[in-house]
Design an enzyme around this catalytic site. Structure first.
Site, PDB file in Angstrom:
ATOM      1  N   SER A 173       0.789  -0.939  -0.150  1.00 14.00           N
ATOM      2  CA  SER A 173       0.095   0.069  -0.014  1.00 14.00           C
ATOM      3  C   SER A 173       0.887   0.909  -0.224  1.00 14.00           C
ATOM      4  O   SER A 173       0.790   2.724  -0.469  1.00 14.00           O
ATOM      5  CB  SER A 173      -1.085   0.028   1.198  1.00 14.00           C
ATOM      6  OG  SER A 173      -1.249  -1.165   1.057  1.00 14.00           O
ATOM      7  N   GLU A 211      -5.277  -3.285  -6.661  1.00 14.09           N
ATOM      8  CA  GLU A 211      -5.300  -1.540  -6.872  1.00 14.09           C
ATOM      9  C   GLU A 211      -5.799  -0.884  -6.095  1.00 14.09           C
ATOM     10  O   GLU A 211      -6.898  -0.665  -6.303  1.00 14.09           O
ATOM     11  CB  GLU A 211      -6.399  -1.528  -8.406  1.00 14.09           C
ATOM     12  CG  GLU A 211      -5.663  -2.757  -9.773  1.00 14.09           C
ATOM     13  CD  GLU A 211      -4.899  -1.745 -10.513  1.00 14.09           C
ATOM     14  OE1 GLU A 211      -5.270  -1.113 -10.677  1.00 14.09           O
ATOM     15  OE2 GLU A 211      -4.559  -2.003 -11.324  1.00 14.09           O
TER      16      GLU A 211
HETATM   17  P1  FAD Z   1      -0.454  -4.312   2.661  1.00  7.95           P
HETATM   18  O1  FAD Z   1      -0.398  -2.499   2.207  1.00  7.95           O
HETATM   19  O2  FAD Z   1      -0.014  -4.684   3.900  1.00  7.95           O
HETATM   20  O3  FAD Z   1      -1.699  -3.652   3.664  1.00  7.95           O
HETATM   21  C1  FAD Z   1      -2.540  -5.283   4.161  1.00  7.95           C
HETATM   22  C2  FAD Z   1      -3.465  -3.968   5.515  1.00  7.95           C
HETATM   23  O4  FAD Z   1      -2.979  -3.151   5.729  1.00  7.95           O
HETATM   24  C3  FAD Z   1      -4.662  -3.741   4.259  1.00  7.95           C
HETATM   25  O5  FAD Z   1      -5.719  -4.374   4.784  1.00  7.95           O
HETATM   26  C4  FAD Z   1      -4.409  -2.310   3.579  1.00  7.95           C
HETATM   27  O6  FAD Z   1      -6.303  -1.337   3.807  1.00  7.95           O
HETATM   28  C5  FAD Z   1      -4.027  -2.344   5.495  1.00  7.95           C
HETATM   29  N1  FAD Z   1      -2.796  -1.049   5.901  1.00  7.95           N
HETATM   30  C6  FAD Z   1      -2.308  -0.727   5.125  1.00  7.95           C
HETATM   31  N2  FAD Z   1      -1.496   0.390   5.460  1.00  7.95           N
HETATM   32  C7  FAD Z   1      -2.652   1.144   6.112  1.00  7.95           C
HETATM   33  C8  FAD Z   1      -3.171   2.516   6.312  1.00  7.95           C
HETATM   34  N3  FAD Z   1      -1.994   3.616   6.494  1.00  7.95           N
HETATM   35  N4  FAD Z   1      -4.384   3.010   7.157  1.00  7.95           N
HETATM   36  C9  FAD Z   1      -5.065   1.433   7.111  1.00  7.95           C
HETATM   37  N5  FAD Z   1      -4.930   0.453   6.608  1.00  7.95           N
HETATM   38  C10 FAD Z   1      -4.010   0.225   6.102  1.00  7.95           C
HETATM   39  N6  FAD Z   1       1.121  -5.408  -7.088  1.00  7.95           N
HETATM   40  C11 FAD Z   1       1.529  -4.744  -9.080  1.00  7.95           C
HETATM   41  O7  FAD Z   1       2.546  -4.236  -8.657  1.00  7.95           O
HETATM   42  N7  FAD Z   1       1.483  -5.252  -9.562  1.00  7.95           N
HETATM   43  C12 FAD Z   1       0.896  -6.457 -10.278  1.00  7.95           C
HETATM   44  O8  FAD Z   1       0.157  -6.988 -11.051  1.00  7.95           O
HETATM   45  C13 FAD Z   1      -0.182  -6.201  -9.516  1.00  7.95           C
HETATM   46  N8  FAD Z   1      -0.789  -8.403  -9.175  1.00  7.95           N
HETATM   47  C14 FAD Z   1      -1.611  -8.732  -8.099  1.00  7.95           C
HETATM   48  C15 FAD Z   1      -2.474  -9.707  -8.129  1.00  7.95           C
HETATM   49  C16 FAD Z   1      -2.886 -10.391  -7.414  1.00  7.95           C
HETATM   50  C17 FAD Z   1      -3.195 -11.689  -7.359  1.00  7.95           C
HETATM   51  C18 FAD Z   1      -2.175  -9.956  -6.265  1.00  7.95           C
HETATM   52  C19 FAD Z   1      -3.322 -10.777  -4.835  1.00  7.95           C
HETATM   53  C20 FAD Z   1      -1.711  -8.727  -6.154  1.00  7.95           C
HETATM   54  C21 FAD Z   1      -1.482  -8.401  -6.958  1.00  7.95           C
HETATM   55  N9  FAD Z   1      -1.154  -6.655  -7.195  1.00  7.95           N
HETATM   56  C22 FAD Z   1       0.092  -6.589  -7.456  1.00  7.95           C
HETATM   57  C23 FAD Z   1      -0.303  -6.131  -5.493  1.00  7.95           C
HETATM   58  C24 FAD Z   1      -1.276  -5.910  -5.065  1.00  7.95           C
HETATM   59  O9  FAD Z   1      -1.351  -4.298  -5.415  1.00  7.95           O
HETATM   60  C25 FAD Z   1      -1.008  -5.451  -3.214  1.00  7.95           C
HETATM   61  O10 FAD Z   1      -1.745  -6.695  -2.730  1.00  7.95           O
HETATM   62  C26 FAD Z   1      -1.952  -4.015  -2.541  1.00  7.95           C
HETATM   63  O11 FAD Z   1      -1.448  -2.780  -3.130  1.00  7.95           O
HETATM   64  C27 FAD Z   1      -2.059  -4.542  -0.757  1.00  7.95           C
HETATM   65  O12 FAD Z   1      -0.367  -4.638  -0.660  1.00  7.95           O
HETATM   66  P2  FAD Z   1      -0.072  -5.586   0.191  1.00  7.95           P
HETATM   67  O13 FAD Z   1      -0.564  -7.030  -0.461  1.00  7.95           O
HETATM   68  O14 FAD Z   1       1.552  -5.734   0.762  1.00  7.95           O
HETATM   69  O15 FAD Z   1      -1.150  -5.196   1.410  1.00  7.95           O
END
Ligand code: FAD
Length: 390
Positions: A144, A369
C-alpha cells in the site's frame, strides 16, 4: 415507457450507442466461446495453459490497450473499454486482470510516459497480443505504501543497473516486457525491461486460492543492465505509477460488476428452478429480498461505472472519483457473490457453478489496485482535507 427488462431494470442500455452495444456483444461472444467452457478447469488446476493464444485473440478483438490511440490500439471510448471489462470479468476476474494489466498498466505506462521509440518498439506488438506485458510496482515489503519501495536503479556510465524484488505481479512469468518502477537518485522512475535481459527472472507464485486462472509472479532483478533509453522519459515520481493505476482501477469499477452479474444471474436461475417445501425457493420472500437487494446494488454499480466512464471520456474524471467507484463496486460485488452463494446452498460451493470462483477472485480484486482501506483514506482525505495515511 418500455416494458421492464429484468436484465436491465434501470434501462441503462439506453445510454449506449449502437457501436457500444456491438463492442459489448463481440467481447461477450468471445468470452462465451473461449473462456466460459474452460475456466472452471483452469481455475481448478491453477493454470492458464493457452494464455499466449488467448492474448493474441484478445488482441484480435481489439481488447488490448483498447482505449489508447495509435500504435495499433483500438482507440475505443472509456465507456466501451468499461463494457469490455465487465464482459470479461463476467467470465473470470483472471481474464479481465490479464487485459487490465496489459492495456491499462503496461501499455498505458509506455503510451503516456514513453519515448516515441519505446512506443513504436512495444505498443503495436502488445496491442496485437504478441507480447504480454506486466507492471511491477508492489514489493514483498511494500504494498500500500509503494513510495517506500527498495528496488533501485543506479546509473553506470550511460547504462542503468536495476536490483530488487517485485511481488504479486500479474502476467509476470509470461511477460515479454516488464514495466518496472524503481528508486533512482532523482526519485521513482519507470523502466521498460525486456524479460530476456540477463539477471531478470519471474518465478510464478503458486498456492493461490484466488485468481487461479491468472498468472501471478515474483520479479527478481539481479544486476539487470539496461541501456540509457530504457527509462520512461516523461515522468519522475510516484504520480507515474499512480496514474496508470487510476486507469486500471477505472476498468475494475466496471469489471467487478461483471463478476456480480454472473453470480446474480446464476442465483436467479437457481432460485426459479430449485424447489424446497414444495415450491421454488425464488417464491420465498426471504429469497426475493436477497435478489431484490442484489439487483439494486448490481445496477447502481453499473450506473456508477457509466457515470465515471462518461466523465473519463469528457476528460473530467478525478482519481478520487475512481476511488469512489472502486471502493463501492468491488465491495458490493463481493457481497452480491456471497449472497448468491447462500441462495445456491451447498451447490454454491461447487465449481459446477461460477459463484464461489467469482467470490474468491474478488478477494484479490478487493486488495489489488488499492485496498478498500486505501480508497477510504483517499476519500477521507478529499472530504476532510486531513491526511490519515501516516
Ligand atoms: P499491505 O499494504 O501490507 O496492507 C495490509 C492491510 O493493511 C490492508 O488491509 C491495508 O488496507 C492495510 N493498511 C495498510 N496501510 C494502512 C493505513 N495507512 N491505514 C489503514 N490500513 C492500512 N501489484 C503490482 O504492482 N502489479 C500487479 O500486477 C499486481 N497484481 C496482483 C495480483 C494479485 C492476485 C494480488 C493479490 C495482488 C497483486 N498486486 C500487484 C499487489 C497489490 O497491489 C497489493 O497486494 C496491494 O497494493 C496491497 O499491498 P499488500 O498486499 O502488501 O498489503
Amino acid at each position: 415507457p418500455p416494458p421492464f427488462d429484468p436484465a436491465d431494470p434501470l434501462g441503462i442500455d439506453d445510454l449506449l450507442e449502437p457501436e457500444d452495444l456491438a463492442i459489448r456483444q463481440t467481447v461477450r461472444d468471445w468470452a462465451a466461446d473461449r473462456v466460459l467452457p474452460y475456466v472452471a478447469e483452469w481455475y481448478e488446476t491453477g493454470e492458464l495453459p493457452g494464455i499466449r493464444e488467448l492474448a493474441r485473440e484478445l488482441g484480435g478483438i481489439g481488447a488490448l490497450g483498447m482505449s489508447l490511440t495509435g500504435y495499433g490500439c483500438a482507440g475505443a471510448s472509456a465507456v466501451q473499454y468499461g463494457l469490455a471489462c465487465l464482459e470479461l470479468e463476467a467470465a473470470d476476474s483472471g481474464i479481465r486482470s490479464l487485459v487490465s494489466v496489459q492495456g491499462s498498466l503496461a501499455m498505458y505506462a509506455i503510451h503516456r510516459f514513453g519515448s516515441e521509440e519505446q512506443k513504436r518498439a512495444w505498443l503495436p506488438r502488445m496491442a496485437a497480443g504478441e507480447v504480454i506485458g506486466c507492471f511491477g510496482l508492489t514489493e514483498p515489503d511494500h504494498g500500500s505504501d509503494p513510495a517506500a519501495m527498495r528496488t533501485y536503479a543506479k546509473k553506470d556510465g550511460t547504462d542503468w543497473v536495476l536490483n530488487g524484488r517485485k511481488m504479486w505481479i500479474t502476467n509476470g512469468s509470461v511477460a515479454g516486457v516488464a514495466v518496472v518502477w524503481a528508486q533512482t537518485d532523482e526519485g521513482i522512475r519507470g523502466f521498460v525491461v525486456p524479460t530476456d535481459s540477463p539477471g531478470f527472472s519471474a518465478p510464478e507464485i503458486k498456492h493461490k486460492w484466488s485468481l487461479r486462472a491468472s498468472v501471478t509472479s515474483e520479479l527478481v532483478l539481479d544486476d539487470v543492465r539496461l541501456p540509457a533509453d530504457a527509462v520512461l522519459p516523461e515522468v519522475v515520481g510516484l504520480k507515474g505509477p499512480l496514474s496508470c493505476l487510476s486507469h486500471a482501477r477505472y476498468g475494475i469499477v466496471w469489471g467487478a460488476m461483471g463478476a456480480a452479474r454472473s453470480c446474480f444471474e446464476t442465483a436467479v436461475d437457481y432460485a426459479k428452478s430449485r424447489e424446497q417445501f414444495g415450491r421454488p425457493i425464488g417464491g420465498f420472500q426471504l429469497t426475493q429480498a436477497k435478489l431484490a437487494d442484489m439487483a439494486v446494488e448490481l445496477h447502481k454499480g453499473i450506473l456508477l461505472a457509466h457515470h465515471l466512464g462518461r466523465r473519463m471520456d469528457a476528460g473530467r474524471l478525478r482519481p478520487e472519483q475512481v476511488s469512489f467507484g472502486k471502493l463501492n463496486n468491488v465491495r458490493e460485488a463481493i457481497d452480491i457473490c456471497r449472497t448468491a452463494r447462500t441462495i445456491l446452498g451447498a451447490n454454491g460451493i461447487s465449481l459446477e457453478y461460477p459463484v464461489m470462483r467469482h467470490a474468491t477472485n474478488l478477494e484479490s480484486v478487493l486488495t489489488y489496485e488499492g485496498t478498500v482501506e486505501m480508497h477510504q483514506l483517499v476519500l477521507g482525505k478529499a472530504l476532510t482535507g486531513l491526511d490519515a495515511f501516516r
